[in-house]
Design a protein around this motif. Structure first.
Motif, PDB file in Angstrom:
ATOM      1  N   ASP A  12       0.790  -1.232   0.000  1.00  0.00           N
ATOM      2  CA  ASP A  12       0.000   0.000   0.000  1.00  0.00           C
ATOM      3  C   ASP A  12       0.821   1.280   0.000  1.00  0.00           C
ATOM      4  O   ASP A  12       0.262   2.364   0.136  1.00  0.00           O
ATOM      5  CB  ASP A  12      -0.994   0.030   1.171  1.00  0.00           C
ATOM      6  CG  ASP A  12      -1.957  -1.148   1.152  1.00  0.00           C
ATOM      7  OD1 ASP A  12      -2.330  -1.582   0.046  1.00  0.00           O
ATOM      8  OD2 ASP A  12      -2.313  -1.637   2.235  1.00  0.00           O
ATOM      9  N   ALA A  13       2.136   1.192  -0.112  1.00  0.00           N
ATOM     10  CA  ALA A  13       2.973   2.393  -0.179  1.00  0.00           C
ATOM     11  C   ALA A  13       3.481   2.557  -1.612  1.00  0.00           C
ATOM     12  O   ALA A  13       4.027   1.621  -2.193  1.00  0.00           O
ATOM     13  CB  ALA A  13       4.148   2.291   0.782  1.00  0.00           C
ATOM     14  N   ARG A  14       3.303   3.741  -2.162  1.00  0.00           N
ATOM     15  CA  ARG A  14       3.732   3.988  -3.541  1.00  0.00           C
ATOM     16  C   ARG A  14       5.241   4.171  -3.665  1.00  0.00           C
ATOM     17  O   ARG A  14       5.828   3.810  -4.678  1.00  0.00           O
ATOM     18  CB  ARG A  14       3.052   5.247  -4.095  1.00  0.00           C
ATOM     19  CG  ARG A  14       1.570   5.108  -4.314  1.00  0.00           C
ATOM     20  CD  ARG A  14       0.938   6.363  -4.886  1.00  0.00           C
ATOM     21  NE  ARG A  14       1.146   7.511  -3.988  1.00  0.00           N
ATOM     22  CZ  ARG A  14       1.757   8.642  -4.343  1.00  0.00           C
ATOM     23  NH1 ARG A  14       2.193   8.816  -5.554  1.00  0.00           N
ATOM     24  NH2 ARG A  14       1.899   9.630  -3.470  1.00  0.00           N
ATOM     25  N   LYS A  15       5.886   4.744  -2.652  1.00  0.00           N
ATOM     26  CA  LYS A  15       7.292   5.122  -2.767  1.00  0.00           C
ATOM     27  C   LYS A  15       8.236   4.389  -1.819  1.00  0.00           C
ATOM     28  O   LYS A  15       9.441   4.428  -2.013  1.00  0.00           O
ATOM     29  CB  LYS A  15       7.445   6.621  -2.488  1.00  0.00           C
ATOM     30  CG  LYS A  15       6.728   7.508  -3.464  1.00  0.00           C
ATOM     31  CD  LYS A  15       6.943   8.962  -3.085  1.00  0.00           C
ATOM     32  CE  LYS A  15       6.187   9.894  -4.006  1.00  0.00           C
ATOM     33  NZ  LYS A  15       6.408  11.302  -3.658  1.00  0.00           N
ATOM     34  N   LEU A  16       7.713   3.735  -0.798  1.00  0.00           N
ATOM     35  CA  LEU A  16       8.567   3.263   0.294  1.00  0.00           C
ATOM     36  C   LEU A  16       9.040   1.819   0.172  1.00  0.00           C
ATOM     37  O   LEU A  16       8.297   0.940  -0.237  1.00  0.00           O
ATOM     38  CB  LEU A  16       7.833   3.402   1.630  1.00  0.00           C
ATOM     39  CG  LEU A  16       7.440   4.798   2.055  1.00  0.00           C
ATOM     40  CD1 LEU A  16       6.667   4.733   3.371  1.00  0.00           C
ATOM     41  CD2 LEU A  16       8.655   5.691   2.190  1.00  0.00           C
ATOM     42  N   LEU A  17      10.291   1.630   0.594  1.00  0.00           N
ATOM     43  CA  LEU A  17      10.837   0.313   0.883  1.00  0.00           C
ATOM     44  C   LEU A  17      11.180   0.298   2.366  1.00  0.00           C
ATOM     45  O   LEU A  17      11.595   1.315   2.930  1.00  0.00           O
ATOM     46  CB  LEU A  17      12.111   0.041   0.079  1.00  0.00           C
ATOM     47  CG  LEU A  17      11.977  -0.144  -1.418  1.00  0.00           C
ATOM     48  CD1 LEU A  17      13.342  -0.408  -2.040  1.00  0.00           C
ATOM     49  CD2 LEU A  17      11.021  -1.276  -1.753  1.00  0.00           C
ATOM     50  N   LYS A  18      11.008  -0.863   2.993  1.00  0.00           N
ATOM     51  CA  LYS A  18      11.368  -1.033   4.400  1.00  0.00           C
ATOM     52  C   LYS A  18      12.745  -1.690   4.444  1.00  0.00           C
ATOM     53  O   LYS A  18      12.934  -2.806   3.946  1.00  0.00           O
ATOM     54  CB  LYS A  18      10.328  -1.926   5.090  1.00  0.00           C
ATOM     55  CG  LYS A  18      10.602  -2.186   6.544  1.00  0.00           C
ATOM     56  CD  LYS A  18       9.500  -3.081   7.110  1.00  0.00           C
ATOM     57  CE  LYS A  18       9.767  -3.470   8.534  1.00  0.00           C
ATOM     58  NZ  LYS A  18       8.710  -4.358   9.051  1.00  0.00           N
ATOM     59  N   LEU A  19      13.698  -0.989   5.033  1.00  0.00           N
ATOM     60  CA  LEU A  19      15.066  -1.479   5.112  1.00  0.00           C
ATOM     61  C   LEU A  19      15.429  -1.790   6.550  1.00  0.00           C
ATOM     62  O   LEU A  19      15.076  -1.032   7.468  1.00  0.00           O
ATOM     63  CB  LEU A  19      16.046  -0.432   4.584  1.00  0.00           C
ATOM     64  CG  LEU A  19      15.785   0.127   3.189  1.00  0.00           C
ATOM     65  CD1 LEU A  19      16.803   1.215   2.866  1.00  0.00           C
ATOM     66  CD2 LEU A  19      15.815  -0.972   2.155  1.00  0.00           C
ATOM     67  N   GLN A  20      16.136  -2.876   6.759  1.00  0.00           N
ATOM     68  CA  GLN A  20      16.744  -3.184   8.045  1.00  0.00           C
ATOM     69  C   GLN A  20      18.235  -2.977   7.824  1.00  0.00           C
ATOM     70  O   GLN A  20      18.831  -3.589   6.941  1.00  0.00           O
ATOM     71  CB  GLN A  20      16.432  -4.625   8.462  1.00  0.00           C
ATOM     72  CG  GLN A  20      16.803  -4.952   9.881  1.00  0.00           C
ATOM     73  CD  GLN A  20      15.891  -4.277  10.890  1.00  0.00           C
ATOM     74  OE1 GLN A  20      14.749  -3.949  10.620  1.00  0.00           O
ATOM     75  NE2 GLN A  20      16.406  -4.057  12.082  1.00  0.00           N
ATOM     76  N   LEU A  21      18.842  -2.074   8.614  1.00  0.00           N
ATOM     77  CA  LEU A  21      20.238  -1.698   8.425  1.00  0.00           C
ATOM     78  C   LEU A  21      21.086  -2.107   9.616  1.00  0.00           C
ATOM     79  O   LEU A  21      20.651  -1.983  10.758  1.00  0.00           O
ATOM     80  CB  LEU A  21      20.356  -0.179   8.239  1.00  0.00           C
ATOM     81  CG  LEU A  21      19.527   0.457   7.134  1.00  0.00           C
ATOM     82  CD1 LEU A  21      19.711   1.971   7.164  1.00  0.00           C
ATOM     83  CD2 LEU A  21      19.893  -0.107   5.779  1.00  0.00           C
ATOM     84  N   SER A  22      22.311  -2.546   9.333  1.00  0.00           N
ATOM     85  CA  SER A  22      23.296  -2.791  10.379  1.00  0.00           C
ATOM     86  C   SER A  22      24.190  -1.568  10.462  1.00  0.00           C
ATOM     87  O   SER A  22      24.754  -1.132   9.448  1.00  0.00           O
ATOM     88  CB  SER A  22      24.148  -4.017  10.047  1.00  0.00           C
ATOM     89  OG  SER A  22      25.246  -4.094  10.946  1.00  0.00           O
ATOM     90  N   LEU A  23      24.320  -1.011  11.679  1.00  0.00           N
ATOM     91  CA  LEU A  23      25.188   0.143  11.893  1.00  0.00           C
ATOM     92  C   LEU A  23      26.500  -0.262  12.546  1.00  0.00           C
ATOM     93  O   LEU A  23      27.298   0.589  12.923  1.00  0.00           O
ATOM     94  CB  LEU A  23      24.480   1.195  12.754  1.00  0.00           C
ATOM     95  CG  LEU A  23      23.151   1.710  12.227  1.00  0.00           C
ATOM     96  CD1 LEU A  23      22.583   2.762  13.161  1.00  0.00           C
ATOM     97  CD2 LEU A  23      23.288   2.258  10.830  1.00  0.00           C
TER      98      LEU A  23
END
Length: 95
Positions: A12-23
């Motif tokens: 349902d999001a036109r522009k978004l990706l969900k990212l999981q990042l390691s810092l």
């Protein structure tokens, strides 16, 4: 610097990706990035990117975003994630 651990479409999001990042140092962050039209999620996994991690978490419709990826371009399909040169390590600060 951050490494993309996982990247997923946001229904349902036109522009978004969900990212999981390691810092680095065992620290991870969930970030929603408006790069959906420019990048396929599976091609982002493992990539080293620039992340702004000193922002307050932001409650969004789809969940909590705990940072921001750095990109350039006018938008849409022309969004370009900033990536470091070889030798950069996860967790290093941007100067």
């Amino acid at each position: 610097m951050a490494r993309v651990i996982s990247a997923k479409q946001v229904p349902d999001a036109r522009k978004l990706l969900k990212l999981q990042l390691s810092l680095g140092g065992g620290q991870t962050r969930q970030v929603f990035a408006g790069i959906k039209t420019a990048y396929e999620p599976e091609k982002l996994v493992g990539r080293l990117i620039v992340c702004v991690a000193n922002l307050a978490p932001r409650k969004m419709k789809f969940g909590l975003s705990e940072g921001m990826v750095v990109a350039s371009g006018p938008g849409g399909e022309e969004v370009f994630l900033l990536s470091p040169d070889d030798g950069a390590q996860v967790g290093q600060r941007v100067h």
